[in-house]
Design a protein around this motif. Structure first.
Motif, PDB file in Angstrom:
ATOM      1  N   THR A  85      -2.063 -18.606  -1.210  1.00 15.24           N
ATOM      2  CA  THR A  85      -2.884 -17.645  -1.470  1.00 15.24           C
ATOM      3  C   THR A  85      -2.933 -16.461  -0.354  1.00 15.24           C
ATOM      4  O   THR A  85      -2.903 -15.247  -0.911  1.00 15.24           O
ATOM      5  N   ILE A  86      -2.661 -16.903   0.721  1.00 18.41           N
ATOM      6  CA  ILE A  86      -2.597 -15.762   1.790  1.00 18.41           C
ATOM      7  C   ILE A  86      -1.335 -15.085   1.596  1.00 18.41           C
ATOM      8  O   ILE A  86      -1.349 -13.825   1.829  1.00 18.41           O
ATOM      9  N   ARG A  87      -0.250 -15.748   1.326  1.00 21.72           N
ATOM     10  CA  ARG A  87       0.917 -15.038   1.061  1.00 21.72           C
ATOM     11  C   ARG A  87       1.053 -14.108  -0.113  1.00 21.72           C
ATOM     12  O   ARG A  87       1.299 -13.169   0.007  1.00 21.72           O
ATOM     13  N   LEU A  88       0.244 -14.561  -1.115  1.00 25.95           N
ATOM     14  CA  LEU A  88       0.323 -13.848  -2.427  1.00 25.95           C
ATOM     15  C   LEU A  88      -0.671 -12.596  -2.107  1.00 25.95           C
ATOM     16  O   LEU A  88      -0.318 -11.280  -2.487  1.00 25.95           O
ATOM     17  N   PHE A  89      -1.611 -12.611  -1.380  1.00 26.30           N
ATOM     18  CA  PHE A  89      -2.549 -11.747  -1.005  1.00 26.30           C
ATOM     19  C   PHE A  89      -1.830 -10.432  -0.267  1.00 26.30           C
ATOM     20  O   PHE A  89      -2.201  -9.031  -0.216  1.00 26.30           O
ATOM     21  N   ARG A  90      -1.101 -10.889   0.726  1.00 28.71           N
ATOM     22  CA  ARG A  90      -0.273  -9.955   1.747  1.00 28.71           C
ATOM     23  C   ARG A  90       0.573  -9.362   0.766  1.00 28.71           C
ATOM     24  O   ARG A  90       0.867  -7.982   1.097  1.00 28.71           O
ATOM     25  N   LEU A  91       1.346  -9.829  -0.226  1.00 24.95           N
ATOM     26  CA  LEU A  91       2.383  -9.293  -0.894  1.00 24.95           C
ATOM     27  C   LEU A  91       1.485  -8.221  -2.115  1.00 24.95           C
ATOM     28  O   LEU A  91       2.103  -7.133  -1.955  1.00 24.95           O
ATOM     29  N   PHE A  92       0.332  -8.695  -2.411  1.00 20.50           N
ATOM     30  CA  PHE A  92      -0.479  -7.818  -3.195  1.00 20.50           C
ATOM     31  C   PHE A  92      -0.809  -6.270  -2.349  1.00 20.50           C
ATOM     32  O   PHE A  92      -0.714  -5.484  -3.319  1.00 20.50           O
ATOM     33  N   LEU A  93      -0.812  -6.342  -1.289  1.00 20.33           N
ATOM     34  CA  LEU A  93      -1.074  -5.165  -0.481  1.00 20.33           C
ATOM     35  C   LEU A  93      -0.123  -4.246  -0.624  1.00 20.33           C
ATOM     36  O   LEU A  93       0.077  -3.075  -0.313  1.00 20.33           O
ATOM     37  N   ALA A  94       1.223  -4.905  -0.743  1.00 21.21           N
ATOM     38  CA  ALA A  94       2.360  -4.025  -0.940  1.00 21.21           C
ATOM     39  C   ALA A  94       2.797  -3.594  -2.260  1.00 21.21           C
ATOM     40  O   ALA A  94       4.043  -3.174  -2.320  1.00 21.21           O
ATOM     41  N   GLU A  95       2.064  -3.956  -3.346  1.00 17.78           N
ATOM     42  CA  GLU A  95       2.399  -3.815  -4.638  1.00 17.78           C
ATOM     43  C   GLU A  95       2.843  -2.316  -4.746  1.00 17.78           C
ATOM     44  O   GLU A  95       3.834  -2.105  -5.630  1.00 17.78           O
ATOM     45  N   ARG A  96       2.197  -1.560  -4.460  1.00 16.31           N
ATOM     46  CA  ARG A  96       2.286  -0.001  -4.839  1.00 16.31           C
ATOM     47  C   ARG A  96       3.579   0.712  -3.812  1.00 16.31           C
ATOM     48  O   ARG A  96       4.468   1.149  -4.071  1.00 16.31           O
ATOM     49  N   SER A  97       3.477   0.226  -2.634  1.00 18.55           N
ATOM     50  CA  SER A  97       4.711   0.669  -1.612  1.00 18.55           C
ATOM     51  C   SER A  97       6.194  -0.261  -1.953  1.00 18.55           C
ATOM     52  O   SER A  97       7.154   0.495  -1.505  1.00 18.55           O
ATOM     53  N   ASP A  98       6.008  -1.422  -2.365  1.00 23.32           N
ATOM     54  CA  ASP A  98       7.072  -2.201  -2.737  1.00 23.32           C
ATOM     55  C   ASP A  98       7.123  -2.999  -3.779  1.00 23.32           C
ATOM     56  O   ASP A  98       7.021  -4.323  -3.598  1.00 23.32           O
ATOM     57  N   PRO A  99       7.001  -2.468  -4.903  1.00 16.87           N
ATOM     58  CA  PRO A  99       6.525  -3.184  -6.193  1.00 16.87           C
ATOM     59  C   PRO A  99       7.670  -4.410  -6.612  1.00 16.87           C
ATOM     60  O   PRO A  99       7.204  -5.460  -6.892  1.00 16.87           O
ATOM     61  N   ASP A 100       8.842  -4.046  -6.300  1.00 14.73           N
ATOM     62  CA  ASP A 100       9.977  -5.120  -6.668  1.00 14.73           C
ATOM     63  C   ASP A 100       9.643  -6.549  -6.002  1.00 14.73           C
ATOM     64  O   ASP A 100       9.914  -7.564  -6.281  1.00 14.73           O
ATOM     65  N   ARG A 101       9.399  -6.102  -4.710  1.00 12.73           N
ATOM     66  CA  ARG A 101       9.239  -7.373  -3.779  1.00 12.73           C
ATOM     67  C   ARG A 101       7.879  -8.116  -4.164  1.00 12.73           C
ATOM     68  O   ARG A 101       7.919  -9.356  -4.309  1.00 12.73           O
ATOM     69  N   PHE A 102       7.041  -7.326  -4.477  1.00 14.06           N
ATOM     70  CA  PHE A 102       5.872  -7.941  -4.965  1.00 14.06           C
ATOM     71  C   PHE A 102       6.099  -8.646  -6.155  1.00 14.06           C
ATOM     72  O   PHE A 102       5.658  -9.878  -6.485  1.00 14.06           O
ATOM     73  N   TYR A 103       6.602  -8.165  -7.369  1.00  9.82           N
ATOM     74  CA  TYR A 103       6.613  -8.716  -8.617  1.00  9.82           C
ATOM     75  C   TYR A 103       7.905  -9.776  -8.827  1.00  9.82           C
ATOM     76  O   TYR A 103       7.547 -10.681  -9.551  1.00  9.82           O
ATOM     77  N   GLN A 104       8.897  -9.655  -8.030  1.00  3.74           N
ATOM     78  CA  GLN A 104       9.898 -10.817  -7.806  1.00  3.74           C
ATOM     79  C   GLN A 104       9.009 -12.219  -7.189  1.00  3.74           C
ATOM     80  O   GLN A 104       9.299 -13.147  -7.746  1.00  3.74           O
ATOM     81  N   ALA A 105       8.096 -11.874  -6.188  1.00  4.82           N
ATOM     82  CA  ALA A 105       7.535 -13.039  -5.555  1.00  4.82           C
ATOM     83  C   ALA A 105       6.490 -13.608  -6.620  1.00  4.82           C
ATOM     84  O   ALA A 105       6.251 -14.788  -6.606  1.00  4.82           O
TER      85      ALA A 105
END
Length: 254
Positions: free
Chosen positions: A4-24
């Motif tokens: 959960t913590i990892r997903l929410f950290r990635l969520f914060l980067a959705e706009r700045s790094d969408p590829d990283r977020f959506y791949q994860a």
């Protein structure tokens, strides 16, 4: 909790790094599907999968996956879409009945005008014994207004006007046109009313499994769930034997 913590950290980067977020997110979501069914050699429909992050993840695990996306711009948002991608409407899928072993949709339901029609279509194209994976962001969650959040709590019109004033841009999503309020209770009632499916799981998608009790508390679930995940099993037709998976794989996809 680590997940959960990892997903929410990635969520914060959705706009700045969408590829990283959506791949994860794709890797995490496909792993959730794999808890309920085998993936190798299965026919998967990725409904509204944008540029294809989920489709590529399914294919990397041995599934045969077709991407259906209504928006041409989304299909090409990261370059060429996956081979075999189809432009189509989630409320009128360009697919034969019972063609899929798995019908998958991530964060699409809140963007269709008639969510119950989309649910019906997902069930229709899934073979008896197959799986429906449906996850969406509910309206009263902290992210229910998407880029306009949390100001959607004060009304859609106010949230849209505030976003425009602060950014000098129109929001990507417009309530009533490309974003529609969908509620946890509404969809729980809808899946329970479908005799064609059994509900295998109903839980907050991003939270630990021990948080699933939130789903059964009216009111609180609309605020706290954030994103509802429903996993459904298509029941065998009355009076008929379950269709072999091999037969589903032979069905053609228009």
């Amino acid at each position: 909790m680590r997940r959960t913590i990892r997903l929410f950290r990635l969520f914060l980067a959705e706009r700045s790094d969408p590829d990283r977020f959506y791949q994860a997110l794709a890797a995490d979501s496909v792993s959730q599907v794999a808890e309920f069914t085998l993936l190798r050699d299965r026919v998967v429909v990725d409904l509204g999968g944008g540029p294809g992050h989920f489709t590529r993840e399914f294919r990397s695990r041995g599934a045969s996956c077709v991407l259906i996306e209504p928006d041409t711009a989304e299909l090409h948002a990261r370059g060429a879409p996956p081979p075999g991608a189809v432009r189509g409407d989630g409320m009128r899928l360009p697919l034969a009945d019972r063609v899929a072993d798995i019908c998958f949709s991530s964060n699409v339901l809140e963007h269709v005008r008639d969510p119950l029609a989309m649910l019906d279509e997902m069930i229709r194209v899934t073979r008896p014994g197959g799986l429906v994976y449906l996850a969406f962001t509910n309206w009263y969650s902290p992210w229910g207004g998407h880029e306009m959040s949390p100001w959607h709590y004060l009304g859609a019109r106010y949230a849209q006007l505030r976003y425009t004033r602060r950014t000098d841009e129109e929001p990507k999503h417009h309530v009533g046109t490309t974003l529609f309020p969908v509620h946890v209770g509404q969809m729980l009632r809808a899946v329970r009313s479908r005799p064609e499916v059994a509900v295998l799981a109903a839980l907050p998608r991003y939270y630990p499994r021990w948080c699933q009790g939130l789903i059964w508390v009216p009111g609180l679930r609309e605020l706290a769930t954030w994103n509802l995940l429903l996993v459904l099993r298509r029941r065998p037709d009355p009076g008929s034997a379950p269709r072999p998976a091999a037969a589903a794989r032979c069905a053609s996809v228009p």
